[in-house]
Design a protein around this motif. Structure first.
Motif, short mmCIF file in Angstrom:
data_model
loop_
_atom_site.label_atom_id
_atom_site.label_comp_id
_atom_site.label_asym_id
_atom_site.label_seq_id
_atom_site.Cartn_x
_atom_site.Cartn_y
_atom_site.Cartn_z
N UNK A 79 61.15 25.37 43.68
CA UNK A 79 60.33 25.20 44.90
C UNK A 79 59.30 26.30 45.01
N UNK A 80 58.60 26.51 43.93
CA UNK A 80 57.59 27.57 43.89
C UNK A 80 56.26 26.99 43.47
N UNK A 81 55.21 27.62 43.91
CA UNK A 81 53.86 27.26 43.50
C UNK A 81 53.15 28.54 43.06
N UNK A 82 52.32 28.42 42.06
CA UNK A 82 51.66 29.57 41.47
C UNK A 82 50.15 29.37 41.49
N UNK A 83 49.45 30.48 41.45
CA UNK A 83 48.00 30.44 41.32
C UNK A 83 47.60 31.45 40.25
N UNK A 84 47.20 30.92 39.11
CA UNK A 84 46.70 31.76 38.03
C UNK A 84 45.21 31.97 38.24
N UNK A 85 44.80 33.23 38.33
CA UNK A 85 43.40 33.54 38.59
C UNK A 85 42.86 34.36 37.42
N UNK A 86 41.85 33.82 36.76
CA UNK A 86 41.24 34.47 35.61
C UNK A 86 39.79 34.82 35.90
N UNK A 87 39.25 35.71 35.09
CA UNK A 87 37.85 36.12 35.22
C UNK A 87 37.52 36.48 36.66
N UNK A 88 38.35 37.30 37.24
CA UNK A 88 38.20 37.63 38.65
C UNK A 88 36.92 38.39 38.92
N UNK A 89 36.37 38.14 40.10
CA UNK A 89 35.12 38.76 40.53
C UNK A 89 35.36 39.51 41.83
N UNK A 90 34.53 40.50 42.12
CA UNK A 90 34.70 41.23 43.39
C UNK A 90 34.70 40.30 44.61
N UNK A 91 33.96 39.22 44.55
CA UNK A 91 33.92 38.29 45.68
C UNK A 91 35.20 37.48 45.83
N UNK A 92 36.14 37.62 44.89
CA UNK A 92 37.45 36.99 45.04
C UNK A 92 38.39 37.84 45.88
N UNK A 93 37.94 39.03 46.25
CA UNK A 93 38.76 39.91 47.08
C UNK A 93 39.04 39.25 48.42
N UNK A 94 40.32 39.15 48.75
CA UNK A 94 40.73 38.48 49.98
C UNK A 94 42.25 38.57 50.11
N UNK A 95 42.73 38.17 51.27
CA UNK A 95 44.15 37.92 51.42
C UNK A 95 44.38 36.45 51.06
N UNK A 96 45.32 36.21 50.18
CA UNK A 96 45.61 34.86 49.71
C UNK A 96 46.89 34.36 50.39
N UNK A 97 46.79 33.15 50.94
CA UNK A 97 47.89 32.56 51.68
C UNK A 97 48.37 31.28 51.01
N UNK A 98 49.66 31.10 51.04
CA UNK A 98 50.29 29.87 50.61
C UNK A 98 50.54 29.01 51.85
#
Length: 129
Positions: A79-98
């Motif tokens: 019962x898990x979900x994942x988020x693989x994030x590649x080639x990250x950019x400064x504009x991806x900076x944030x709090x990430x919510x499930x």
């Protein structure tokens, strides 16, 4: 009731990768929609990715601007979900919510934060330039 707990956030340099995890506990239905949203300082919460599951059919969806860099996946047994994030950019900076909804949300709704009943506390992702 459903509880969601995110993990995996942190500080990474631009071009790097992170994998976020969301562990769901409680009453998890077979037909669900789970999603990732993010919120940067001073900005509204925005849709990142979602998967919708009904019986044996699953669909994944992404914000147009993130396609090709982010990948959502799930582990039905855990019962898990994942988020693989590649080639990250400064504009991806944030709090990430499930987020979780015990229903198969329709087109045009799964990317709306007001359609989700349950939320995690969020995990901070900071991308340095």
């Amino acid at each position: 009731q459903v509880q969601l707990e995110e993990s995996g956030g942190g500080l990474v340099q631009a071009g790097g990768s992170l994998r976020l995890s969301c562990a769901a506990s409680g009453r998890i239905y077979n037909t669900v929609t789970m999603a990732w949203f993010r919120q940067a300082p001073g900005k509204e919460r925005e849709f990142v990715a979602a998967f919708r599951r009904s019986a044996d059919v699953t669909y994944n969806h992404y914000a147009d601007s993130l396609k090709g860099r982010f990948t959502i996946s799930r582990d039905n047994i855990k019962n898990a979900v994942y988020l693989q994030m590649n080639s990250l950019k400064p504009e991806d900076t944030a709090v990430y919510y499930c987020a979780y909804n015990p229903a198969y949300l329709t087109e045009g709704t799964y990317d709306r934060s007001d359609k989700y009943d349950y939320w995690g506390q969020g995990t901070q992702v900071t991308v340095s330039s």
